[in-house]
Motif scaffolding. Structure first.
Motif, PDB file in Angstrom:
ATOM      1  N   ARG A  84     -23.724 -26.120  71.702  1.00 41.15           N
ATOM      2  CA  ARG A  84     -22.444 -26.381  71.057  1.00 41.15           C
ATOM      3  C   ARG A  84     -21.423 -25.478  71.734  1.00 41.15           C
ATOM      4  NH1 ARG A  84     -21.959 -25.553  64.989  1.00 41.15           N
ATOM      5  NH2 ARG A  84     -23.097 -23.625  65.416  1.00 41.15           N
ATOM      6  N   TYR A  85     -20.303 -26.049  72.134  1.00 39.54           N
ATOM      7  CA  TYR A  85     -19.240 -25.276  72.770  1.00 39.54           C
ATOM      8  C   TYR A  85     -18.083 -25.149  71.781  1.00 39.54           C
ATOM      9  CZ  TYR A  85     -21.937 -26.204  76.974  1.00 39.54           C
ATOM     10  OH  TYR A  85     -22.952 -26.277  77.900  1.00 39.54           O
ATOM     11  N   ALA A  86     -17.682 -23.912  71.532  1.00 41.74           N
ATOM     12  CA  ALA A  86     -16.678 -23.681  70.500  1.00 41.74           C
ATOM     13  C   ALA A  86     -15.681 -22.618  70.933  1.00 41.74           C
ATOM     14  CB  ALA A  86     -17.358 -23.250  69.198  1.00 41.74           C
ATOM     15  N   THR A  87     -14.530 -22.650  70.290  1.00 39.86           N
ATOM     16  CA  THR A  87     -13.535 -21.586  70.446  1.00 39.86           C
ATOM     17  C   THR A  87     -13.268 -20.966  69.084  1.00 39.86           C
ATOM     18  OG1 THR A  87     -11.690 -23.131  70.120  1.00 39.86           O
ATOM     19  CG2 THR A  87     -12.385 -22.693  72.397  1.00 39.86           C
ATOM     20  N   LEU A  88     -12.854 -19.722  69.112  1.00 43.07           N
ATOM     21  CA  LEU A  88     -12.313 -19.044  67.943  1.00 43.07           C
ATOM     22  C   LEU A  88     -10.840 -18.807  68.244  1.00 43.07           C
ATOM     23  CD1 LEU A  88     -15.217 -16.491  67.395  1.00 43.07           C
ATOM     24  CD2 LEU A  88     -14.742 -18.508  66.009  1.00 43.07           C
ATOM     25  N   THR A  89      -9.977 -19.326  67.406  1.00 47.36           N
ATOM     26  CA  THR A  89      -8.543 -19.254  67.679  1.00 47.36           C
ATOM     27  C   THR A  89      -7.789 -18.697  66.476  1.00 47.36           C
ATOM     28  OG1 THR A  89      -8.268 -21.557  66.942  1.00 47.36           O
ATOM     29  CG2 THR A  89      -8.577 -21.183  69.304  1.00 47.36           C
ATOM     30  N   LYS A  90      -6.607 -18.161  66.773  1.00 45.60           N
ATOM     31  CA  LYS A  90      -5.684 -17.700  65.741  1.00 45.60           C
ATOM     32  C   LYS A  90      -4.380 -18.435  65.974  1.00 45.60           C
ATOM     33  CE  LYS A  90      -3.593 -13.552  63.742  1.00 45.60           C
ATOM     34  NZ  LYS A  90      -3.440 -12.075  63.863  1.00 45.60           N
ATOM     35  N   GLY A  91      -4.135 -19.453  65.180  1.00 40.91           N
ATOM     36  CA  GLY A  91      -3.015 -20.337  65.462  1.00 40.91           C
ATOM     37  C   GLY A  91      -3.275 -21.049  66.776  1.00 40.91           C
ATOM     38  N   ASN A  92      -2.341 -20.909  67.718  1.00 40.62           N
ATOM     39  CA  ASN A  92      -2.516 -21.508  69.044  1.00 40.62           C
ATOM     40  C   ASN A  92      -3.097 -20.531  70.061  1.00 40.62           C
ATOM     41  OD1 ASN A  92      -1.411 -24.014  68.258  1.00 40.62           O
ATOM     42  ND2 ASN A  92       0.678 -23.223  68.529  1.00 40.62           N
ATOM     43  N   GLU A  93      -3.448 -19.334  69.609  1.00 37.69           N
ATOM     44  CA  GLU A  93      -3.934 -18.299  70.525  1.00 37.69           C
ATOM     45  C   GLU A  93      -5.458 -18.296  70.593  1.00 37.69           C
ATOM     46  OE1 GLU A  93      -2.962 -14.368  69.331  1.00 37.69           O
ATOM     47  OE2 GLU A  93      -3.615 -13.446  71.220  1.00 37.69           O
ATOM     48  N   LEU A  94      -5.983 -18.285  71.811  1.00 38.77           N
ATOM     49  CA  LEU A  94      -7.429 -18.210  72.012  1.00 38.77           C
ATOM     50  C   LEU A  94      -7.901 -16.777  71.793  1.00 38.77           C
ATOM     51  CD1 LEU A  94     -10.083 -19.594  72.983  1.00 38.77           C
ATOM     52  CD2 LEU A  94      -9.456 -18.862  75.301  1.00 38.77           C
ATOM     53  N   VAL A  95      -8.889 -16.612  70.932  1.00 42.13           N
ATOM     54  CA  VAL A  95      -9.466 -15.294  70.666  1.00 42.13           C
ATOM     55  C   VAL A  95     -10.807 -15.144  71.386  1.00 42.13           C
ATOM     56  CG1 VAL A  95     -10.326 -13.710  68.885  1.00 42.13           C
ATOM     57  CG2 VAL A  95      -8.301 -15.132  68.442  1.00 42.13           C
ATOM     58  N   ALA A  96     -11.649 -16.172  71.326  1.00 39.65           N
ATOM     59  CA  ALA A  96     -12.973 -16.065  71.936  1.00 39.65           C
ATOM     60  C   ALA A  96     -13.538 -17.442  72.244  1.00 39.65           C
ATOM     61  CB  ALA A  96     -13.926 -15.306  71.015  1.00 39.65           C
ATOM     62  N   LEU A  97     -14.490 -17.451  73.169  1.00 42.79           N
ATOM     63  CA  LEU A  97     -15.243 -18.652  73.532  1.00 42.79           C
ATOM     64  C   LEU A  97     -16.703 -18.437  73.159  1.00 42.79           C
ATOM     65  CD1 LEU A  97     -13.579 -19.163  76.990  1.00 42.79           C
ATOM     66  CD2 LEU A  97     -13.620 -20.908  75.225  1.00 42.79           C
ATOM     67  N   CYS A  98     -17.336 -19.479  72.624  1.00 48.11           N
ATOM     68  CA  CYS A  98     -18.706 -19.351  72.119  1.00 48.11           C
ATOM     69  C   CYS A  98     -19.587 -20.474  72.665  1.00 48.11           C
ATOM     70  CB  CYS A  98     -18.722 -19.403  70.594  1.00 48.11           C
ATOM     71  SG  CYS A  98     -17.665 -18.190  69.787  1.00 48.11           S
ATOM     72  N   PRO A  99     -20.381 -20.195  73.704  1.00 39.54           N
ATOM     73  CA  PRO A  99     -21.401 -21.157  74.133  1.00 39.54           C
ATOM     74  C   PRO A  99     -22.683 -20.905  73.328  1.00 39.54           C
ATOM     75  CG  PRO A  99     -21.250 -19.364  75.722  1.00 39.54           C
ATOM     76  CD  PRO A  99     -20.288 -19.043  74.606  1.00 39.54           C
ATOM     77  N   PRO A 144     -33.020 -19.132  79.674  1.00 43.26           N
ATOM     78  CA  PRO A 144     -33.545 -18.283  80.751  1.00 43.26           C
ATOM     79  C   PRO A 144     -32.451 -17.995  81.777  1.00 43.26           C
ATOM     80  CG  PRO A 144     -34.997 -20.156  80.330  1.00 43.26           C
ATOM     81  CD  PRO A 144     -33.745 -20.408  79.560  1.00 43.26           C
ATOM     82  N   CYS A 145     -32.599 -16.886  82.478  1.00 47.85           N
ATOM     83  CA  CYS A 145     -31.680 -16.513  83.566  1.00 47.85           C
ATOM     84  C   CYS A 145     -30.254 -16.277  83.084  1.00 47.85           C
ATOM     85  CB  CYS A 145     -31.688 -17.565  84.679  1.00 47.85           C
ATOM     86  SG  CYS A 145     -33.313 -17.846  85.386  1.00 47.85           S
ATOM     87  N   CYS A 146     -30.122 -15.834  81.839  1.00 51.21           N
ATOM     88  CA  CYS A 146     -28.814 -15.470  81.295  1.00 51.21           C
ATOM     89  C   CYS A 146     -28.916 -14.069  80.697  1.00 51.21           C
ATOM     90  CB  CYS A 146     -28.357 -16.461  80.231  1.00 51.21           C
ATOM     91  SG  CYS A 146     -27.935 -18.092  80.886  1.00 51.21           S
ATOM     92  N   GLN A 147     -28.129 -13.154  81.220  1.00 45.54           N
ATOM     93  CA  GLN A 147     -28.195 -11.763  80.776  1.00 45.54           C
ATOM     94  C   GLN A 147     -27.558 -11.567  79.409  1.00 45.54           C
ATOM     95  OE1 GLN A 147     -27.811  -7.929  83.400  1.00 45.54           O
ATOM     96  NE2 GLN A 147     -25.751  -8.533  82.840  1.00 45.54           N
ATOM     97  N   HIS A 148     -26.520 -12.334  79.124  1.00 49.60           N
ATOM     98  CA  HIS A 148     -25.850 -12.242  77.830  1.00 49.60           C
ATOM     99  C   HIS A 148     -25.175 -13.572  77.539  1.00 49.60           C
ATOM    100  CE1 HIS A 148     -22.487 -11.531  80.555  1.00 49.60           C
ATOM    101  NE2 HIS A 148     -23.036 -10.397  80.953  1.00 49.60           N
ATOM    102  N   GLY A 149     -24.640 -13.717  76.328  1.00 48.13           N
ATOM    103  CA  GLY A 149     -23.991 -14.977  75.980  1.00 48.13           C
ATOM    104  C   GLY A 149     -23.782 -15.114  74.485  1.00 48.13           C
ATOM    105  N   GLY A 150     -23.231 -16.257  74.101  1.00 46.07           N
ATOM    106  CA  GLY A 150     -22.996 -16.545  72.692  1.00 46.07           C
ATOM    107  C   GLY A 150     -21.590 -16.243  72.229  1.00 46.07           C
ATOM    108  N   LEU A 151     -20.973 -15.198  72.810  1.00 46.44           N
ATOM    109  CA  LEU A 151     -19.629 -14.797  72.387  1.00 46.44           C
ATOM    110  C   LEU A 151     -18.933 -14.074  73.532  1.00 46.44           C
ATOM    111  CD1 LEU A 151     -17.457 -14.360  70.138  1.00 46.44           C
ATOM    112  CD2 LEU A 151     -18.642 -12.215  69.606  1.00 46.44           C
ATOM    113  N   TYR A 152     -17.802 -14.628  73.970  1.00 48.44           N
ATOM    114  CA  TYR A 152     -16.988 -13.998  75.010  1.00 48.44           C
ATOM    115  C   TYR A 152     -15.537 -13.986  74.550  1.00 48.44           C
ATOM    116  CZ  TYR A 152     -20.998 -14.556  78.088  1.00 48.44           C
ATOM    117  OH  TYR A 152     -22.250 -14.494  78.642  1.00 48.44           O
TER     118      TYR A 152
END
Length: 325
Positions: free
Chosen positions: A42-57, A70-78
């Motif tokens: 699931r690909y998602a964003t966290l936003t505040k109004g029209n402002e991008l706060v974070a991306l969530c793969p 596999p082969c991913c050092q980190h993820g879930g929240l950027y």
């Protein structure tokens, strides 16, 4: 004052935003889906109004399971660029905390989670308060763009000695070698070290896609007789190189270090400004990365719950279904 919202978006829109925000390669759908399988994200964003706060793969290979492919050092929240500073204003810090809380609310049905945050996000207290256990992990990063103090000035004498030995043996480094040349080398190397075959197969799938997109570099150290002594695959994204896979002939301690040193110089010439050494906590590998001038960074690994035996079996079956290289 606008509140934060959680928004599911398309794969294409997520990739566009990942490029715009210069996220690590582990946030790009092409890498994620090649490593973990299509239809599991699931690909998602966290936003505040029209402002991008974070991306969530968000990777869910099984129902109610949230892990990294596999082969991913980190993820879930950027977090977006404006929220990555170590010295955020009180308002931005509050927004970042609320973004984590909102993400956790969306994931409240999860019974097992095991993810890591990038080194840009060291404040993981909302996860801790939600029942996650936290563990500190380390990696090394190297600044390649510093013209006043280039990394060559930081390498120690042992590295210089190994590079000189490579040159005295008339070895040469070749870049952009065919992946088919690297594949058997990696398979044999990992098999001898009893590394799970799924890792080698996954990295070769990812390498194939990355190179086709211009997001990868291969390299090899050739002996004077034309035999490969060491090979390397580096993933590339947003000006950062990621050390993903390497293999070396037995009893040639100079080969891998010499290849890595020359590869760093090549990456800099191609406009790469930062190198992520990956695998930096391995006891026999960490001194090499440090000796090349890498600076230690930490990131947070987090876990909640435990996978059942059935979960483990289904995950193994899931990865075995993915096409082999």
């Amino acid at each position: 004052m606008a509140s934060l919202s959680f928004n599911l978006i398309s794969r294409q829109e997520f990739e566009r935003l990942a490029l715009e925000e210069e996220l690590p390669i582990y946030a790009y759908p092409f890498w994620l889906e090649t490593a973990g399988g299509e239809g599991c994200f699931r690909y998602a964003t966290l936003t505040k109004g029209n402002e991008l706060v974070a991306l969530c793969p968000l990777y869910h290979p099984l129902k109610e399971v949230w892990i990294l492919p596999p082969c991913c050092q980190h993820g879930g929240l950027y977090f977006a660029k404006a929220y990555r500073s170590a010295s955020l204003s009180p308002l931005l810090f509050k927004d970042r905390r609320q973004a984590m809380e909102l993400l956790l609310e969306q994931q409240k049905s999860i019974r097992y989670a095991h993810i890591s945050l990038s080194s840009d996000t060291l404040d993981a207290l909302p996860f801790y308060w939600d029942g996650f256990s936290l563990k500190v992990r380390y990696n090394y990063m190297l600044d390649l763009k510093n013209e006043e103090d280039p990394f060559e000035n930081k390498v120690n004498r042992l590295v210089r000695r190994k590079v000189k030995e490579s040159e005295s043996r008339q070895c040469k480094v070749i870049f952009d070698i065919p992946l088919e040349t690297i594949a058997p080398f990696l398979h044999d190397f990992y098999k001898k070290r009893r590394i799970a075959p799924v890792f080698c197969e996954t990295i070769l799938r990812c390498a194939t896609v990355a190179i086709d997109r211009g997001n990868g570099l291969t390299a090899g150290l050739l002996s004077s007789s034309g035999e490969y002594l060491a090979v390397y695959f580096i993933a590339l994204a947003s000006g950062v190189g990621y050390s993903m896979a390497t293999a070396t002939k037995e009893d040639l301690p100079f080969a891998n270090t010499a290849l890595l040193y020359k590869t760093l110089i090549e990456l800099r010439s191609r406009g790469i400004h930062t190198f992520d050494f990956e695998g930096s906590m391995l006891q026999g590998v960490e001194p090499v990365f440090r000796s090349l001038g890498g600076e230690q960074n930490l990131f947070i690994e987090m876990q909640k719950g435990s996978p059942s035996l059935f979960d483990r079996l289904r995950l193994r079956w899931h990865y075995q279904k993915l096409s082999k290289f």
